[in-house]
Write a protein that holds these residues in place. Structure first.
Motif, short mmCIF file in Angstrom:
data_model
loop_
_atom_site.label_atom_id
_atom_site.label_comp_id
_atom_site.label_asym_id
_atom_site.label_seq_id
_atom_site.Cartn_x
_atom_site.Cartn_y
_atom_site.Cartn_z
N ASP A 38 0.84 -1.19 0.00
CA ASP A 38 0.00 0.00 0.00
C ASP A 38 0.88 1.25 0.00
O ASP A 38 1.71 1.42 0.89
CB ASP A 38 -0.89 -0.01 1.25
N PRO A 39 0.75 2.13 -1.00
CA PRO A 39 1.57 3.35 -1.04
C PRO A 39 1.44 4.21 0.22
O PRO A 39 2.34 5.01 0.50
CB PRO A 39 1.03 4.09 -2.27
N GLN A 40 0.35 4.07 0.97
CA GLN A 40 0.20 4.86 2.20
C GLN A 40 1.16 4.39 3.30
O GLN A 40 1.40 5.11 4.26
CB GLN A 40 -1.24 4.78 2.70
N ALA A 41 1.67 3.17 3.18
CA ALA A 41 2.74 2.64 4.03
C ALA A 41 2.39 2.60 5.52
O ALA A 41 3.27 2.74 6.37
CB ALA A 41 4.03 3.46 3.82
N SER A 42 1.15 2.37 5.86
CA SER A 42 0.75 2.32 7.27
C SER A 42 1.43 1.16 8.00
O SER A 42 1.92 1.30 9.12
CB SER A 42 -0.78 2.19 7.39
N GLN A 57 10.28 4.50 8.92
CA GLN A 57 9.71 5.73 8.40
C GLN A 57 9.98 5.79 6.90
O GLN A 57 11.14 5.90 6.49
CB GLN A 57 10.31 6.93 9.12
N PRO A 58 8.94 5.69 6.08
CA PRO A 58 9.12 5.58 4.62
C PRO A 58 9.98 6.69 4.04
O PRO A 58 10.75 6.47 3.11
CB PRO A 58 7.68 5.65 4.08
N GLU A 59 9.86 7.91 4.58
CA GLU A 59 10.60 9.03 4.00
C GLU A 59 12.10 8.92 4.22
O GLU A 59 12.89 9.65 3.61
CB GLU A 59 10.09 10.36 4.55
N THR A 60 12.53 8.00 5.11
CA THR A 60 13.97 7.82 5.34
C THR A 60 14.59 6.83 4.36
O THR A 60 15.81 6.66 4.35
CB THR A 60 14.24 7.32 6.77
N LEU A 61 13.77 6.17 3.55
CA LEU A 61 14.28 5.18 2.60
C LEU A 61 14.67 5.89 1.32
O LEU A 61 13.94 5.93 0.34
CB LEU A 61 13.21 4.11 2.33
N THR A 74 12.78 -0.49 -1.16
CA THR A 74 11.34 -0.62 -1.03
C THR A 74 10.78 -1.53 -2.12
O THR A 74 11.48 -1.95 -3.04
CB THR A 74 10.66 0.76 -1.11
N LEU A 75 9.49 -1.80 -2.02
CA LEU A 75 8.83 -2.69 -2.97
C LEU A 75 8.73 -2.07 -4.36
O LEU A 75 8.79 -2.78 -5.37
CB LEU A 75 7.44 -3.04 -2.45
N SER A 92 6.94 -0.23 2.13
CA SER A 92 6.34 0.56 1.06
C SER A 92 6.75 2.01 1.22
O SER A 92 7.39 2.39 2.20
CB SER A 92 4.82 0.42 1.11
N SER A 93 6.37 2.81 0.26
CA SER A 93 6.56 4.25 0.33
C SER A 93 5.64 4.87 -0.71
O SER A 93 5.01 4.16 -1.52
CB SER A 93 8.02 4.64 0.05
N LEU A 94 5.54 6.18 -0.71
CA LEU A 94 4.69 6.84 -1.70
C LEU A 94 5.18 6.56 -3.12
O LEU A 94 4.42 6.62 -4.08
CB LEU A 94 4.66 8.35 -1.44
N GLY A 95 6.47 6.23 -3.25
CA GLY A 95 7.01 5.91 -4.57
C GLY A 95 6.39 4.67 -5.19
O GLY A 95 6.53 4.44 -6.40
#
Length: 397
Positions: free
Chosen positions: A139-143, A151-155, A161-162, A192-195
């Motif tokens: 899920d792009p929301q990465a909950s 923390q997705p923004e640190t990747l 990521t996937l 996951s991440s927003l990417g």
């Protein structure tokens, strides 16, 4: 720039600042989440499938190290101790080495049904009982990623990521490179991440190419999982809330389906549409050379409050509708789950937020629910009937 865009950007900045404040409180910037879990002899014995007397005998015989002791003399074990006990006594709750992991998608298109919360709690439950678990956050929301203290923004590196591996530009040389450790010794995660949303667009673009490109686009996650499928007992997929190419990849990869449905009329009605859509999309997958055959499909009633007349009636309706496909135990609504989730944790790694009785009721309920899923899961392994794999709790060490 238009008023609408400016307004949305301003709201986004404000929300981002608040998110960072919350994370700075919940997550210590200097280190990662540390599990402070200890178990008395009775609980430890139950988790490894033995009796306290059997563990004490093995300790007396020198097959096990004696447990740790607090200042007051209370004996206790931690997660690493449970792993050592299982290794020393030959207790292997999972699959045989040559068998494949069971790949379970926790899926429903309706928002607010508890997919990520259930995924996190089920993963922790499995780890407590000695299973090797991989969680793949689709899920792009990465909950779910956030709940596992990533923390997705640190990747910064896309290969962590996937999304990188679902892109048609990926060669799948090393799917395992995206696997990260968690605070749990036997749980790994592909975050996951927003990417990941970019991968959705990339996969969709394969439609223009048709034929083989589409087939590969639908099977990218399955191909990646196949390279590590014997390294884990269970792989949990937390899908996106819509059925695009990401969702189709999840459906093509799963070997079991767990569908959360709250005992509310709108959720019940939307699930009818969901199941119809799932069937249609599996037909699309099969028409494009991607056969799908789930070993089990189960519905779980989530966030159930039996004291509410409307929900009680819906629970009865669900029992009549889904029959043997419905888990016999619903997940009861609990402040313990709500409070733990707000702290980016599960109940299994939290202390009671209210009374011990409330906390224990919540855990016992979750244990019953997940125990039913484990029964379905274990039926997928031919070795599950081997002596020792289903040893009762009273078995001697």
């Amino acid at each position: 720039m238009s008023y609408t865009v400016n307004t949305l950007r301003a709201i986004t900045r404000s929300c981002g600042e608040m998110r960072d404040r919350v994370k700075s409180i919940v997550f210590k910037p200097e280190d990662r989440k540390v599990l402070d879990l200890t178990f008395g002899p009775g609980v430890a014995a139950e988790l490894v499938g033995r009796t306290p007397e059997a563990l004490a005998k093995a300790e007396k015989d020198g097959r096990l190290e004696p447990p740790k002791q607090q200042a007051n003399g209370r004996r206790y074990y931690d997660l690493e101790d449970l792993t050592r006990i299982r290794d020393a006594l030959g207790i292997h709750p999972g699959k045989a080495e040559d068998e494949d992991a069971v790949v379970i998608a926790v899926q429903n298109f309706k928002g607010g049904v508890g997919k990520s919360t259930i995924t996190k709690h089920f993963a922790d439950y499995l780890a407590l009982h000695g299973y090797k678990v991989l969680v793949i956050d689709c899920d792009p929301q990465a909950s779910t990623t956030t709940m596992f203290d990533i923390q997705p923004e640190t990747l910064i590196d896309d290969e962590q990521t996937l999304g990188h591996f679902l892109s048609p530009r990926s060669t799948f040389d090393d799917f395992a490179a995206a696997i990260h450790d968690t605070a749990w010794p036997t749980i790994k995660i592909i975050p996951s991440s927003l990417g990941l949303q970019d991968a959705e667009w990339d996969l969709t673009s394969t439609l223009r190419e048709g034929g083989q490109a589409v087939r590969e686009g639908l099977q990218r996650l399955r191909i990646g999982i196949s390279t590590i499928i014997k390294d884990f007992d269970v792989i949990l997929l937390d899908p996106p809330p819509a059925m695009g190419f990401l969702g189709l990849n999840v459906m093509a990869s799963a070997t079991g389906l767990l569908i959360p449905v709250p005992a509310r009329q709108l959720d019940y009605l939307s699930t009818i549409h969901f199941m119809d859509t799932i069937a249609e999309n599996i037909e699309v997958l099969e028409a494009n050379g991607t056969p799908v055959d789930y070993g089990f499909i189960r519905v779980v009633c989530s966030a159930y409050t039996p004291s509410k007349p409307g929900e009680h009636d819906m629970w009865k309706m669900m029992q009549a509708t889904y029959a043997n496909f419905l888990l016999s135990q619903p997940i009861l609504a609990s402040e313990e789950i709500k409070n733990a989730t707000q702290a980016f944790r599960s109940v299994y790694e939290s202390k009671p937020s209210a009374s011990h009785a409330t906390y224990n009721r919540c855990r016992e309920n979750l244990d019953l629910v997940f125990g039913e899923v484990v029964q379905q899961m274990r039926q997928q392994w031919p070795s599950a009937s081997i002596v020792g794999h289903d040893a009762p709790a009273s078995a001697a060490a």
